[in-house]
Design an enzyme around this catalytic site. Structure first.
Site, short mmCIF file in Angstrom:
data_model
loop_
_atom_site.label_atom_id
_atom_site.label_comp_id
_atom_site.label_asym_id
_atom_site.label_seq_id
_atom_site.Cartn_x
_atom_site.Cartn_y
_atom_site.Cartn_z
N ILE A 1 -9.36 28.31 12.89
CA ILE A 1 -9.28 27.18 11.74
C ILE A 1 -8.63 26.09 12.63
O ILE A 1 -9.07 24.87 12.33
CB ILE A 1 -8.13 27.61 10.70
CG1 ILE A 1 -8.82 28.38 9.63
CG2 ILE A 1 -7.60 26.28 10.03
CD1 ILE A 1 -7.83 29.15 8.80
N THR B 1 -13.57 33.67 11.07
CA THR B 1 -13.12 33.21 12.35
C THR B 1 -13.59 34.07 13.36
O THR B 1 -13.84 35.21 13.14
CB THR B 1 -11.57 33.08 12.62
OG1 THR B 1 -11.03 34.38 12.59
CG2 THR B 1 -10.93 32.12 11.46
N LYS C 1 5.30 33.20 5.83
CA LYS C 1 4.49 32.25 4.95
C LYS C 1 5.19 31.59 3.90
O LYS C 1 5.20 30.65 3.34
CB LYS C 1 3.09 32.79 4.99
CG LYS C 1 2.41 33.01 6.14
CD LYS C 1 2.27 31.82 6.69
CE LYS C 1 1.32 31.94 8.13
NZ LYS C 1 1.31 30.59 8.95
N TYR D 1 5.00 38.85 8.10
CA TYR D 1 4.02 37.73 8.18
C TYR D 1 4.11 36.89 6.84
O TYR D 1 4.20 35.75 6.66
CB TYR D 1 2.72 38.14 8.58
CG TYR D 1 1.59 37.25 8.20
CD1 TYR D 1 1.52 36.23 9.15
CD2 TYR D 1 0.96 36.89 7.19
CE1 TYR D 1 0.69 35.17 9.15
CE2 TYR D 1 -0.17 35.65 7.08
CZ TYR D 1 -0.19 34.99 8.09
OH TYR D 1 -1.23 34.01 8.07
N LYS E 1 -2.31 30.11 25.08
CA LYS E 1 -3.15 30.94 25.81
C LYS E 1 -3.86 29.91 26.76
O LYS E 1 -4.92 29.14 26.29
CB LYS E 1 -4.32 31.40 24.68
CG LYS E 1 -3.67 32.08 23.54
CD LYS E 1 -4.51 32.66 22.40
CE LYS E 1 -3.88 33.64 21.26
NZ LYS E 1 -4.98 33.82 20.33
#
Length: 275
Positions: free
Chosen positions: A18, A188, A157, A153, A39
């Site tokens: 995204i 993705t 959020k 997770y 990364k």
């Protein structure tokens, strides 16, 4: 019409999934984009495909305050201002219950997904006050509805949702808007790799299509288009909004009898965002 002509966007997690779709969309809309990732390989690969004088890449970890401060300073040095901070960087692991999650795993997901927003805001707010800019956070539908085997997770959020609303109140006096997008499933590269590794890849694709009432699991460009709207002047009177970009996945009763679940040994990737 270029909705972001002469704007500068500071985008974290912008080399894959995204984030990469957002980077391309923002640039096409006229923005200069500073793309931050931790990364190195991803940065190099992205730079080979998507590079010109209006794109600047920075290797930095949003969980580390020194890295974020340096990235903000470098962006200001390169482009002179910041109009938009888009907090897209995030991690979804571990795929575990609360009791099975280690202290290290819990801290990592919170340090990236929540504290990363704290860092970019802390070091970038002065620049946004100068431009009366905007902050956009990438959340997830599961922040509202939860998801099995992703306790840490989903907690992050949910925190992003509450943080977005509080920040919207805190910074409104400065003319700064703060919003979030909340995707459900999104195709993705990460999700495609995962689905192809499953014993029944066709079933997984059918499942991901069916959880969205509109009938399909979208590509990342649909989220990028929503993000472009929220950071543009078209959304100039919108703040504190958690915008679902979900194809209606949160609506109605949609637990299918044949859906993959934890009892089948299958753990679906959360939010399908490659960071």
């Amino acid at each position: 019409m270029q909705l972001l002509k002469d704007k500068v966007v500071f985008l974290t997690g912008g080399t894959e999934g995204i984030g990469y779709e957002c980077a391309k969309t923002y640039h096409k809309a006229g923005a200069k984009v500073s793309i931050i990732t931790h990364k190195e390989d991803s940065l190099k690969n992205c730079r080979m495909q998507f590079f010109n004088d209006d794109i600047h890449y920075i290797l930095a970890d949003v969980s580390k305050p020194v890295d974020v401060n340096r990235a903000i300073t470098e962006t200001l040095g390169r482009f002179g201002k910041i109009d938009v901070i888009h907090n897209n960087a995030g991690v979804s692991n571990p795929s575990k219950t609360v009791c099975d999650t280690t202290d290290e795993e819990w801290d990592k997901v919170f340090n990236v997904n929540v504290k990363g927003i704290y860092h970019t805001t802390k070091y970038g707010i002065a620049a946004l006050k100068e431009t009366k800019g905007t902050i956009l956070n990438t959340g997830s539908l599961v922040g509202d509805i939860g998801q099995e085997l992703h306790a840490a997770y989903t907690a992050t959020k949910g925190a992003v949702n509450a943080l977005t609303k509080s920040m919207a109140l805190d910074y409104a006096p400065f003319g700064i808007r703060v919003n979030a997008v909340a995707p459900a499933g999104v195709w993705t590269p990460m999700l495609r790799r995962w689905s192809n590794q499953q014993p029944n890849a066709a079933h997984i694709e059918h499942y991901l299509d069916e959880i969205h009432p509109l009938g399909y699991c979208p590509e990342g460009d649909v989220v990028a288009d929503a993000c472009l709207f929220l950071v543009s002047e078209h959304a100039r009177f919108i703040t504190g909004c958690i915008l679902p970009v979900s194809g209606g996945a949160e609506l109605g009763y949609r637990r299918y009898m044949d859906q993959p679940s934890a009892k089948d040994g299958i753990v679906l990737p959360v939010n399908s965002k490659a960071k």
